[in-house]
Scaffold this active site. Structure first.
Site, PDB file in Angstrom:
ATOM      1  N   GLU A  16     -50.830  30.069 -25.414  1.00  0.00           N
ATOM      2  CA  GLU A  16     -49.745  30.976 -25.788  1.00  0.00           C
ATOM      3  C   GLU A  16     -50.266  32.408 -25.703  1.00  0.00           C
ATOM      4  O   GLU A  16     -51.395  32.688 -26.118  1.00  0.00           O
ATOM      5  CB  GLU A  16     -49.278  30.715 -27.223  1.00  0.00           C
ATOM      6  N   ALA A  50     -42.329  37.616 -31.773  1.00  0.00           N
ATOM      7  CA  ALA A  50     -42.934  36.887 -32.891  1.00  0.00           C
ATOM      8  C   ALA A  50     -43.463  37.856 -33.942  1.00  0.00           C
ATOM      9  O   ALA A  50     -43.980  38.923 -33.608  1.00  0.00           O
ATOM     10  CB  ALA A  50     -44.064  35.998 -32.383  1.00  0.00           C
ATOM     11  N   ARG A 107     -35.269  29.069 -33.933  1.00  0.00           N
ATOM     12  CA  ARG A 107     -34.326  29.840 -34.751  1.00  0.00           C
ATOM     13  C   ARG A 107     -34.828  31.262 -34.941  1.00  0.00           C
ATOM     14  O   ARG A 107     -34.073  32.217 -34.896  1.00  0.00           O
ATOM     15  CB  ARG A 107     -34.151  29.178 -36.124  1.00  0.00           C
ATOM     16  N   GLN A 172     -46.645  23.898 -35.177  1.00  0.00           N
ATOM     17  CA  GLN A 172     -47.205  25.064 -35.865  1.00  0.00           C
ATOM     18  C   GLN A 172     -48.709  24.823 -36.020  1.00  0.00           C
ATOM     19  O   GLN A 172     -49.169  23.675 -35.976  1.00  0.00           O
ATOM     20  CB  GLN A 172     -46.524  25.182 -37.252  1.00  0.00           C
TER      21      GLN A 172
HETATM   22  P1  FAD Z   1     -35.282  25.413 -37.247  1.00  0.00           P
HETATM   23  O1  FAD Z   1     -35.674  24.182 -36.533  1.00  0.00           O
HETATM   24  O2  FAD Z   1     -33.875  25.881 -37.100  1.00  0.00           O
HETATM   25  O3  FAD Z   1     -35.606  25.208 -38.800  1.00  0.00           O
HETATM   26  C1  FAD Z   1     -35.612  26.317 -39.691  1.00  0.00           C
HETATM   27  C2  FAD Z   1     -35.471  25.832 -41.131  1.00  0.00           C
HETATM   28  O4  FAD Z   1     -34.155  25.314 -41.332  1.00  0.00           O
HETATM   29  C3  FAD Z   1     -36.426  24.701 -41.500  1.00  0.00           C
HETATM   30  O5  FAD Z   1     -36.810  24.884 -42.833  1.00  0.00           O
HETATM   31  C4  FAD Z   1     -35.570  23.441 -41.343  1.00  0.00           C
HETATM   32  O6  FAD Z   1     -36.003  22.381 -42.184  1.00  0.00           O
HETATM   33  C5  FAD Z   1     -34.203  23.968 -41.770  1.00  0.00           C
HETATM   34  N1  FAD Z   1     -33.092  23.269 -41.097  1.00  0.00           N
HETATM   35  C6  FAD Z   1     -33.001  22.976 -39.784  1.00  0.00           C
HETATM   36  N2  FAD Z   1     -31.852  22.336 -39.523  1.00  0.00           N
HETATM   37  C7  FAD Z   1     -31.195  22.245 -40.693  1.00  0.00           C
HETATM   38  C8  FAD Z   1     -29.947  21.694 -41.082  1.00  0.00           C
HETATM   39  N3  FAD Z   1     -29.145  21.091 -40.181  1.00  0.00           N
HETATM   40  N4  FAD Z   1     -29.571  21.784 -42.388  1.00  0.00           N
HETATM   41  C9  FAD Z   1     -30.384  22.387 -43.304  1.00  0.00           C
HETATM   42  N5  FAD Z   1     -31.583  22.922 -42.987  1.00  0.00           N
HETATM   43  C10 FAD Z   1     -31.980  22.851 -41.705  1.00  0.00           C
HETATM   44  N6  FAD Z   1     -41.015  33.083 -34.019  1.00  0.00           N
HETATM   45  C11 FAD Z   1     -40.635  34.164 -33.271  1.00  0.00           C
HETATM   46  O7  FAD Z   1     -39.987  35.094 -33.808  1.00  0.00           O
HETATM   47  N7  FAD Z   1     -40.952  34.256 -31.938  1.00  0.00           N
HETATM   48  C12 FAD Z   1     -41.653  33.288 -31.295  1.00  0.00           C
HETATM   49  O8  FAD Z   1     -41.931  33.408 -30.098  1.00  0.00           O
HETATM   50  C13 FAD Z   1     -42.074  32.140 -32.054  1.00  0.00           C
HETATM   51  N8  FAD Z   1     -42.752  31.128 -31.468  1.00  0.00           N
HETATM   52  C14 FAD Z   1     -43.066  30.004 -32.194  1.00  0.00           C
HETATM   53  C15 FAD Z   1     -43.727  28.932 -31.554  1.00  0.00           C
HETATM   54  C16 FAD Z   1     -44.060  27.785 -32.274  1.00  0.00           C
HETATM   55  C17 FAD Z   1     -44.759  26.642 -31.574  1.00  0.00           C
HETATM   56  C18 FAD Z   1     -43.759  27.708 -33.672  1.00  0.00           C
HETATM   57  C19 FAD Z   1     -44.161  26.481 -34.458  1.00  0.00           C
HETATM   58  C20 FAD Z   1     -43.114  28.760 -34.307  1.00  0.00           C
HETATM   59  C21 FAD Z   1     -42.746  29.918 -33.588  1.00  0.00           C
HETATM   60  N9  FAD Z   1     -42.077  30.978 -34.182  1.00  0.00           N
HETATM   61  C22 FAD Z   1     -41.713  32.086 -33.436  1.00  0.00           C
HETATM   62  C23 FAD Z   1     -41.755  30.942 -35.614  1.00  0.00           C
HETATM   63  C24 FAD Z   1     -40.354  30.340 -35.872  1.00  0.00           C
HETATM   64  O9  FAD Z   1     -39.363  31.218 -35.362  1.00  0.00           O
HETATM   65  C25 FAD Z   1     -40.204  30.168 -37.381  1.00  0.00           C
HETATM   66  O10 FAD Z   1     -41.061  29.178 -37.848  1.00  0.00           O
HETATM   67  C26 FAD Z   1     -38.802  29.986 -37.903  1.00  0.00           C
HETATM   68  O11 FAD Z   1     -38.804  30.244 -39.306  1.00  0.00           O
HETATM   69  C27 FAD Z   1     -38.223  28.587 -37.704  1.00  0.00           C
HETATM   70  O12 FAD Z   1     -37.911  28.352 -36.402  1.00  0.00           O
HETATM   71  P2  FAD Z   1     -37.458  26.862 -35.925  1.00  0.00           P
HETATM   72  O13 FAD Z   1     -37.003  26.988 -34.546  1.00  0.00           O
HETATM   73  O14 FAD Z   1     -38.500  25.878 -36.252  1.00  0.00           O
HETATM   74  O15 FAD Z   1     -36.195  26.654 -36.898  1.00  0.00           O
END
Ligand code: FAD
Length: 287
Positions: A16, A50, A107, A172
């Site tokens: 990355e 990020a 997200r 993560q």
């Molecule tokens: P989601 O999958 O939408 O989950 C977010 C939260 O909502 C979780 O607590 C989940 O349990 C909860 N949730 C999901 N669905 C539901 C539902 N239906 N009902 C109730 N609760 C729900 N951030 C950046 O800004 N830029 C990046 O480039 C970036 N790259 C990343 C790469 C990786 C590999 C990882 C692991 C993280 C990265 N992040 C990045 C951080 C990421 O944006 C954050 O961790 C963010 O808070 C959650 O994103 P997500 O897509 O996992 O969210």
């Protein structure tokens, strides 16, 4: 190449990077990608604003340079919280014209004053990107997402996200491989069957380790603390301890049959080289 096709063929190795911020130029970021590519990664992922860095406008450009200039597969990240369908459509068009087929659907972190528009969770974005013909990855959290108190709830949400059309997952950062093995087992029991690539962060200082783990809710095992205590206040010794720890971590993962290893390189080619050499030595990669 589509990452789902790569993962169907072999255990992967990837990096990355983040797009330039501060004084760094796009050309310098391309140079980082070129140096990382000397280690023959299967792909390089490029973050999207990020940590609130605000550098999302350069993700597609860096991805294009990786695909077209460096000649390696690019994985472009995209966060959707606060974006409209129109914003996402424009980004997808940018990716497609850059020859990028892979996107990590996220997200993004919530920020004060920012409201959801068309997408609340990454699971809303996944089918939208699939419909646009992309190969779609998503994030997962071996210790649970920081906003979700119980891992079991986070796994329920992960199952919804994967069933929405995810092709592969990237974890993560984590420092205790047993957390990952437990998570892999739980995913299997929940019939989450897509490949899970392990995201590993070689830490280079106590400060960086504290900041990263606090932001994402990952734990620091006693083993890591002991190595850092032994390194004392010496920045070089702290960095060496972090690189050594990550090398041991990835060798153990390689020996336990993980689907892939993804290194959070922090735009530092020397980290890429150190991880590559450990994986060559243990036979996971060929020289
Ligand atoms: P989601 O999958 O939408 O989950 C977010 C939260 O909502 C979780 O607590 C989940 O349990 C909860 N949730 C999901 N669905 C539901 C539902 N239906 N009902 C109730 N609760 C729900 N951030 C950046 O800004 N830029 C990046 O480039 C970036 N790259 C990343 C790469 C990786 C590999 C990882 C692991 C993280 C990265 N992040 C990045 C951080 C990421 O944006 C954050 O961790 C963010 O808070 C959650 O994103 P997500 O897509 O996992 O969210």
């Amino acid at each position: 190449m589509r990452i789902s096709d790569i993962l169907a063929q072999r255990q992967s190795f990837s990096f990355e990077i983040f797009p330039p911020k501060g004084d760094m130029s796009v050309e310098q970021a391309e140079k980082v990608a070129t140096e990382l590519c000397e280690n023959n990664p299967d792909w390089i992922s490029v973050t999207f604003s990020a940590g609130g860095s605000g550098n999302s406008k350069r993700t597609a450009d860096i991805g294009r340079r990786i695909e077209r200039g460096v000649g390696t597969t690019a994985l472009a990240h995209l966060t959707c919280f606060g974006s409209s369908r129109t914003d996402v459509d424009a980004y997808v068009r940018q990716l497609q014209s850059a020859g990028i087929e892979n996107v990590l659907a996220l997200r993004g972190d919530r920020a004060p004053g920012r409201e959801a528009i068309d997408f609340f969770y990454a699971s809303d974005l996944v089918p939208y990107l699939k419909e646009a013909g992309m190969c779609v990855g998503a994030a997962c959290y071996p210790e649970g997402h920081v906003e979700c108190e119980y891992l079991s709830d986070d796994l329920e949400h992960l199952k919804i996200k994967v069933d929405a059309g995810v092709d592969f997952l990237v974890t993560q950062l984590f420092f205790d491989n047993d957390d990952f093995y437990r998570f892999r087992e739980l995913c299997d029991r929940k019939r989450i069957k897509v490949p899970i690539v392990c995201g590993i962060m070689p830490f280079t200082s106590v400060k960086q380790l504290q900041r990263m783990t606090f932001n994402c809710g990952a734990s620091i095992p006693a083993r890591v603390v002991k190595r850092l205590v032994a390194a004392g206040d010496d920045p070089t010794a702290q960095a060496a301890a972090g690189i050594r720890y990550a090398q041991e971590q990835i060798v153990d993962l390689a020996q336990n049959g993980v689907d892939g290893i993804h290194i959070y390189s922090m735009n530092r080619p020397e980290i890429g080289r150190a991880m590559h050499s450990a994986l060559v030595d243990c036979g996971y990669l060929s020289a």
